[in-house]
Write a protein that holds these residues in place. Structure first.
Motif, short mmCIF file in Angstrom:
data_model
loop_
_atom_site.label_atom_id
_atom_site.label_comp_id
_atom_site.label_asym_id
_atom_site.label_seq_id
_atom_site.Cartn_x
_atom_site.Cartn_y
_atom_site.Cartn_z
N LEU A 52 9.16 8.47 9.57
CA LEU A 52 9.34 9.86 9.15
C LEU A 52 9.57 9.87 7.64
N ILE A 53 8.71 10.61 6.95
CA ILE A 53 8.79 10.64 5.48
C ILE A 53 9.03 12.09 5.06
N SER A 54 10.21 12.34 4.48
CA SER A 54 10.55 13.68 4.04
C SER A 54 10.32 13.75 2.53
N VAL A 55 9.41 14.64 2.12
CA VAL A 55 9.07 14.72 0.68
C VAL A 55 9.06 16.18 0.21
N PRO A 56 9.24 16.42 -1.06
CA PRO A 56 9.16 17.82 -1.55
C PRO A 56 7.79 18.42 -1.25
N LYS A 57 7.84 19.75 -0.97
CA LYS A 57 6.62 20.43 -0.52
C LYS A 57 5.50 20.38 -1.57
N ASN A 58 5.91 20.40 -2.84
CA ASN A 58 4.89 20.48 -3.89
C ASN A 58 4.16 19.16 -4.12
N GLU A 59 4.59 18.11 -3.45
CA GLU A 59 3.91 16.83 -3.61
C GLU A 59 2.75 16.71 -2.61
N GLU A 60 1.75 15.99 -2.97
CA GLU A 60 0.62 15.72 -2.07
C GLU A 60 0.63 14.23 -1.76
N PRO A 61 1.44 13.80 -0.86
CA PRO A 61 1.67 12.37 -0.73
C PRO A 61 0.68 11.63 0.16
N LEU A 62 -0.14 12.38 0.92
CA LEU A 62 -0.96 11.70 1.93
C LEU A 62 -1.88 10.62 1.34
N ALA A 63 -2.52 10.96 0.22
CA ALA A 63 -3.44 9.99 -0.38
C ALA A 63 -2.68 8.73 -0.79
N THR A 64 -1.48 8.94 -1.38
CA THR A 64 -0.65 7.81 -1.80
C THR A 64 -0.24 6.98 -0.59
N ILE A 65 0.16 7.66 0.47
CA ILE A 65 0.62 6.95 1.68
C ILE A 65 -0.51 6.07 2.25
N PHE A 66 -1.71 6.64 2.34
CA PHE A 66 -2.84 5.88 2.87
C PHE A 66 -3.16 4.68 1.98
N ALA A 67 -3.06 4.91 0.68
CA ALA A 67 -3.33 3.81 -0.26
C ALA A 67 -2.31 2.69 -0.09
N ILE A 68 -1.05 3.07 0.05
CA ILE A 68 0.00 2.05 0.22
C ILE A 68 -0.22 1.30 1.55
N ALA A 69 -0.65 2.06 2.56
CA ALA A 69 -0.91 1.45 3.87
C ALA A 69 -2.01 0.40 3.76
N ALA A 70 -3.06 0.76 3.03
CA ALA A 70 -4.18 -0.18 2.88
C ALA A 70 -3.72 -1.44 2.14
N GLU A 71 -2.91 -1.24 1.09
CA GLU A 71 -2.40 -2.39 0.32
C GLU A 71 -1.57 -3.34 1.19
N ASN A 72 -0.89 -2.77 2.17
CA ASN A 72 0.01 -3.56 3.02
C ASN A 72 -0.59 -3.89 4.39
N THR A 73 -1.91 -3.75 4.48
CA THR A 73 -2.65 -3.99 5.73
C THR A 73 -2.05 -3.28 6.94
N VAL A 74 -1.69 -2.04 6.73
CA VAL A 74 -1.18 -1.20 7.83
C VAL A 74 -2.26 -0.17 8.16
N THR A 75 -2.58 -0.08 9.48
CA THR A 75 -3.60 0.90 9.89
C THR A 75 -2.92 2.14 10.44
N ILE A 76 -3.07 3.24 9.75
CA ILE A 76 -2.43 4.50 10.20
C ILE A 76 -3.27 5.10 11.33
N THR A 77 -2.62 5.40 12.46
CA THR A 77 -3.34 5.97 13.60
C THR A 77 -3.20 7.49 13.67
N SER A 78 -2.06 8.03 13.17
CA SER A 78 -1.93 9.49 13.09
C SER A 78 -0.91 9.87 12.02
#
Lengths: 369, 309
Positions: free
Chosen positions: B261-287
């Motif tokens: 669970l990631i709680s972030v300020p509404k004005n941020e668009e974190p999804l792209a960053t999250i996916f990028a970090i996941a790829a760097e850490n070999t984590v496959t996001i399913t949802s």
């Protein structure tokens, strides 16, 4: 308070096992260990056919405490040699012999009883010889009006003459021991009600603390007393145990003993957190108290000074001593006033300490979240 | 109506309740939300006159109950967290017992017992011994025992702890009905969804203190500037969590079971960053679900901890 009583009665109706089993166990243990019905001692007696020995024999036969089988001297000697558990009595004109393999309390008590009979008869013969039968009647009347009884005592010192009645020892011992459990288990309802929150519910219904404690304690008291009375009545009127005319005194002392045990149980539950802890402590203490309080065996045979010194700690000691004194020793209630006072004083003290500690613990329940 | 003013409670050296101020108006349903050990039970014990506060006071219709609890007790029903019933008695016998201690007798007692049994759905089991009941049935009877004398205010301390979902739903329906009939309710729980369902006003308590209060909407406004992203992924690893915390410094990241669970300020668009970090850490996001704020998020926002931690 009426509500508490009704709830407790309904609980008892659903779970009567404790009361029933403790009562039944008291009866079984006391009955078996006292030697059965009437608990009279079986005696094999032979006399030399003199007047005195026959009179002693007649007196023995009239005593409820003995079942007498009359034999010849040869028969008696033969049986005693063959059967070592038998007790024989050889009565002569001026002396007697107790034939037994062991030097037990029973033998000592028998000797004391026979010697008393010889003395009484000799005294009677002397009075009649000197002043005639009419003088004896006068003397006998005087003795009855003011008996100079050997065992009259005012102190709690049992170092004086020791009298033993196996039937009463077993009856009182097991009665006081088992009722300890019945009362304790009932008093534990306070702890259980506090733990489950029922106690708080009752307080919220504006039931005062006094009513709460009084309701529970009075019920526990009555259950304990009912058990004691059932046993006492059963042994006195059905089994026929000799209580030496002290039946009502036994009832009165039992009521004080129940009070003390109730107070003691309250004190124990005030020291613990759970019913299981309290059950373990009560089981251990009941056995220990029975041992040092003289429930299992008379304290007169205990040699250890250390054990004897600890008797004062045991509620059973006060009950046991008072009960024995009003029966076997023929004491009055006033004569055992010291024991009764101790029971009342200790009960009052333990109730005050117990309730104070329990109230402090109630506050701690709320700090446990 | 019922008011707590600067309540403090100390047990030995431990201060379990600090400066609690609360208010319940007639007909209101108020929730007291907080994790285990927050001081909720002590607070309601003081509010119900069972425990004296170390300082502060409880007012019932502007009169202190510290010295005179009787007026409150007559109109108060308390459902304790424990099953405060006699297990050896039947449901009916238990209700008779509790009715009797409130002074109910004869036909009135019989009538109230029947009504209560009906309300809690135990009419057909009224003669059964309580120890044979399921956890949910015992909880229902526990509530019934507090309703017999028709209180106008009901305090419930975690009434649904340890029961199956079906019984829980039944209890919540019953409480909701009581509220709709005009009962004043103080409901404590660490299940925020229950408080959200039943209560108009909510007090959030943590470590002995009220840390926030207001209506559901008012409380959610506290985190309206935030969004929570619920992430499910294969091979979640601590390095991924650490990287998220490092690269999204404004985010509050926590793991519940296998969900991040990631709680972030509404004005941020974190999804792209999250996916990028996941790829760097070999984590496959399913949802990845972006959620609107809940009371759970409010609690997390206020304390930095989850409600059930």
């Amino acid at each position: 308070m009426k509500g508490i009583w009704l709830a407790r009665l309904q609980n008892l109706k659903r779970k009567p096992l404790v009361l029933i089993s403790m009562t039944v166990m008291t009866v079984i243990f006391a009955y078996i260990l006292s030697g059965g019905v009437g608990s009279s001692l079986t005696l094999l007696v032979a006399t030399d056919n003199t007047t005195m020995s026959n009179e002693v024999l007649e007196r023995l036969q009239n005593e409820d405490d003995y079942t007498v089988t009359v034999l010849t001297e040869n028969e008696l000697q033969k049986i005693i040699k063959e059967k070592r558990d038998k007790i024989g009595l050889l009565l002569h004109e001026k002396t007697y012999s107790v034939l037994s393999d062991t030097e037990s309390d029973v033998v000592r008590m028998l000797s004391l009883a026979v010697e008393t009979m010889y003395n009484d008869l000799a005294f009677h013969d002397q009075v009649v010889a000197v002043a005639g039968e009419s003088k004896w009647e006068e003397v006998e009347k005087g003795i009855l009006e003011e008996p100079s009884f050997l065992l009259k005592k005012d102190s709690m010192d049992e170092s004086q003459v020791f009298r033993y009645d196996g039937a009463l020892q077993s009856l009182f011992g097991f009665m006081l021991y088992f009722v300890f459990y019945t009362i304790s288990i009932n008093v534990q309802f306070i702890l259980e009600d506090k733990r489950t929150g029922i106690w708080n519910r009752l307080k919220l219904a504006s039931i005062s603390r006094f009513q709460l404690y009084f309701g529970h304690l009075s019920f526990s008291y009555l259950i304990g007393l009912v058990q004691m009375l059932l046993v006492i009545f059963l042994f006195r009127f059905i089994i026929g145990t000799n209580m030496y005319g002290g039946f009502w005194k036994v009832v009165v002392i039992s009521s004080f003993y129940v009070l003390l045990v109730m107070a003691f149980s309250l004190f124990i539950i005030s020291l613990v957190k759970t019913v299981s802890q309290s059950s373990v402590i009560i089981s251990l203490l009941a056995v220990a108290f029975a041992m040092i309080g003289g429930a299992y065996w008379p304290l007169e045979i205990v040699q250890s000074d250390g054990l004897l010194a600890m008797k004062w700690l045991s509620p059973i000691y006060y009950g046991m001593e008072a009960l024995k004194r009003v029966t076997i020793y023929g004491e009055t209630l006033v004569g055992v006033g010291t024991y009764i006072s101790m029971m009342i004083l200790l009960a009052a003290l333990l109730i005050v300490i117990g309730i104070t500690l329990l109230e402090k613990r109630t506050a701690r329940y709320h700090s446990s979240e | 109506m019922l008011q707590a003013v600067d309540l403090h409670k100390k047990f030995k050296t431990k201060e379990v309740v600090r400066q609690v101020n609360m208010q319940l108006e007639a007909g209101e349903s108020v929730g007291l939300l907080g994790p285990n050990g927050a001081g909720k039970s002590t607070t309601i014990s003081m509010l119900s006159s069972l425990v004296m506060p170390t300082s502060g006071e409880v007012l019932w219709n502007n009169v202190s109950i510290n010295k005179n609890p009787e007026a409150l007790r007559k109109t108060l029903g308390v459902v304790p967290q424990e099953i405060a019933l006699y297990p050896e008695l039947s449901a009916k016998e238990n209700l008779h017992f509790f009715g009797r201690i409130y002074g109910l007798k004869g036909q009135l007692l019989a009538k109230r017992t029947e009504e209560t049994l009906q309300k809690i759905g135990l009419s057909d089991r009224k003669n059964d011994i309580v120890k044979t009941f399921s956890g949910g049935m015992k909880r229902r009877l526990n509530i019934g025992a507090a309703l017999l004398h028709k209180p106008s205010i009901l305090i419930m301390d975690e009434p649904t702890v340890g029961i199956d979902p079906q019984s829980r739903a039944y209890i919540l329906d019953t409480v909701k009905q009581l509220v709709e009939e005009g009962m004043t309710l103080l409901y404590t729980s660490h299940y925020m969804e229950e408080v959200e369902l039943l209560c108009d006003k909510i007090y959030i308590m943590d470590q002995g203190e009220i840390i926030a209060y207001g209506t559901k909407e008012q409380l959610k406004l506290l985190v309206s500037d935030n969004q929570t992203i619920e992430l499910k992924a294969h091979l979640l690893n601590p390095q991924f969590e650490e990287a998220l915390k490092k690269q999204l410094p404004a985010a509050n990241v926590r793991k519940e079971d296998e969900v991040l669970l990631i709680s972030v300020p509404k004005n941020e668009e974190p999804l792209a960053t999250i996916f990028a970090i996941a790829a760097e850490n070999t984590v496959t996001i399913t949802s990845a679900i972006v959620k609107i704020p809940s009371l759970e998020d409010v609690f997390l926002h206020l304390t930095g901890r989850a409600l059930r931690d």
